[in-house]
Write a protein that holds these residues in place. Structure first.
Motif, PDB file in Angstrom:
ATOM      1  N   UNK A  28      -8.711  -9.005   0.597  1.00 51.21           N
ATOM      2  CA  UNK A  28      -8.212  -8.413   1.838  1.00 51.21           C
ATOM      3  C   UNK A  28      -7.851  -6.957   1.627  1.00 51.21           C
ATOM      4  N   UNK A  29      -7.147  -6.649   0.549  1.00 55.68           N
ATOM      5  CA  UNK A  29      -6.730  -5.269   0.282  1.00 55.68           C
ATOM      6  C   UNK A  29      -7.941  -4.366   0.049  1.00 55.68           C
ATOM      7  N   UNK A  30      -8.913  -4.839  -0.704  1.00 60.07           N
ATOM      8  CA  UNK A  30     -10.119  -4.047  -0.950  1.00 60.07           C
ATOM      9  C   UNK A  30     -10.894  -3.814   0.348  1.00 60.07           C
ATOM     10  N   UNK A  72      -1.022  -6.789 -12.962  1.00 57.79           N
ATOM     11  CA  UNK A  72      -1.936  -7.565 -12.115  1.00 57.79           C
ATOM     12  C   UNK A  72      -2.718  -6.610 -11.213  1.00 57.79           C
ATOM     13  N   UNK A  73      -3.538  -5.787 -11.834  1.00 59.63           N
ATOM     14  CA  UNK A  73      -4.226  -4.701 -11.121  1.00 59.63           C
ATOM     15  C   UNK A  73      -5.440  -5.184 -10.339  1.00 59.63           C
ATOM     16  N   UNK A  75      -5.926   1.455  -8.286  1.00 56.76           N
ATOM     17  CA  UNK A  75      -4.507   1.769  -8.276  1.00 56.76           C
ATOM     18  C   UNK A  75      -4.091   2.761  -9.356  1.00 56.76           C
ATOM     19  N   UNK A  76      -3.158   3.617  -8.981  1.00 54.93           N
ATOM     20  CA  UNK A  76      -2.471   4.463  -9.939  1.00 54.93           C
ATOM     21  C   UNK A  76      -1.266   3.661 -10.418  1.00 54.93           C
ATOM     22  N   UNK A  96      -3.274 -10.046  -7.080  1.00 54.71           N
ATOM     23  CA  UNK A  96      -4.670  -9.616  -6.974  1.00 54.71           C
ATOM     24  C   UNK A  96      -5.611 -10.777  -6.653  1.00 54.71           C
ATOM     25  N   UNK A  97      -5.401 -11.947  -7.239  1.00 50.80           N
ATOM     26  CA  UNK A  97      -6.319 -13.056  -6.996  1.00 50.80           C
ATOM     27  C   UNK A  97      -6.194 -13.631  -5.589  1.00 50.80           C
TER      28      UNK A  97
END
Length: 187
Positions: free
Chosen positions: A97-99, A150-151, A157-158, A91-92
């Motif tokens: 990028x994913x968001x 590590x959400x 996320x589910x 996540x860090x």
């Protein structure tokens, strides 16, 4: 090629699925199962392939693979493919990028985190068929890489845990993404 507005990707009909989790959590198996169940026109954008095979790059903040994952997913979506982005994708390092990809996608997006406790990670790792990989990656490596839940922020996320079988997980994602009602395109 589909015409898009700046910052917008895909179409109302494309599906974007993100699969994240620790090593040996089942991400690659789920992605392969999604493709097997769905058929053609489902692109798998695998972090390991782009980072380790294409670029032969270490996983570090700001690495080139982050942009390549984003670019590859966007390209496939803009060309009418449904896309599965899968990897550990800390996540860090990968979160922004994913968001951004989630915000930019015009179609249905579903994000999943496969949560597997460390002890189960070690057991699953031992069953990997790649003997060379097993010879180089040991429990110490797994411990160094492991991050508990590590959400991504904003509850994107589910979480799917070990109680869900591989087939149950695949069917859940097909159903929740709507891919179970979409016909594949034979390209």
């Amino acid at each position: 090629m589909t015409e898009t507005s700046p910052g917008v990707v895909g179409t109302q009909d494309t599906r974007l699925i993100m699969l994240r989790g620790n090593s040996a959590s089942g991400k690659s198996s789920v992605a392969a199962g999604l493709r097997e169940n769905f058929g053609r026109n489902l692109a798998i954008v695998a972090q390991d392939n782009l980072r380790r095979t294409v670029l032969r790059e270490r996983d570090r903040p700001g690495a080139a693979n982050i942009g390549l994952i984003d670019l590859t997913a966007r390209y496939a979506l803009d060309h009418g493919f449904h896309v599965v982005v899968e990897g550990i994708l800390y996540a860090d390092r990968y979160g922004a990028m994913l968001q951004g990809l989630v915000r930019a996608h015009r179609g249905i997006t579903r994000c999943y985190y496969l949560h597997v406790p460390f002890e189960e990670t070690v057991l699953r790792h031992a069953t990997k068929p790649d003997a060379e990989y097993l010879a180089h990656v040991n429990e110490g490596h797994l411990r160094d890489w492991y991050r508990k839940k590590d959400l991504l922020p904003d509850a994107l996320e589910t979480v799917i845990d070990t109680a869900s079988t591989l087939d149950d997980t695949i069917q859940q994602i097909l159903r929740e993404s709507g891919l179970d009602h979409v016909l594949p395109i034979d390209r």
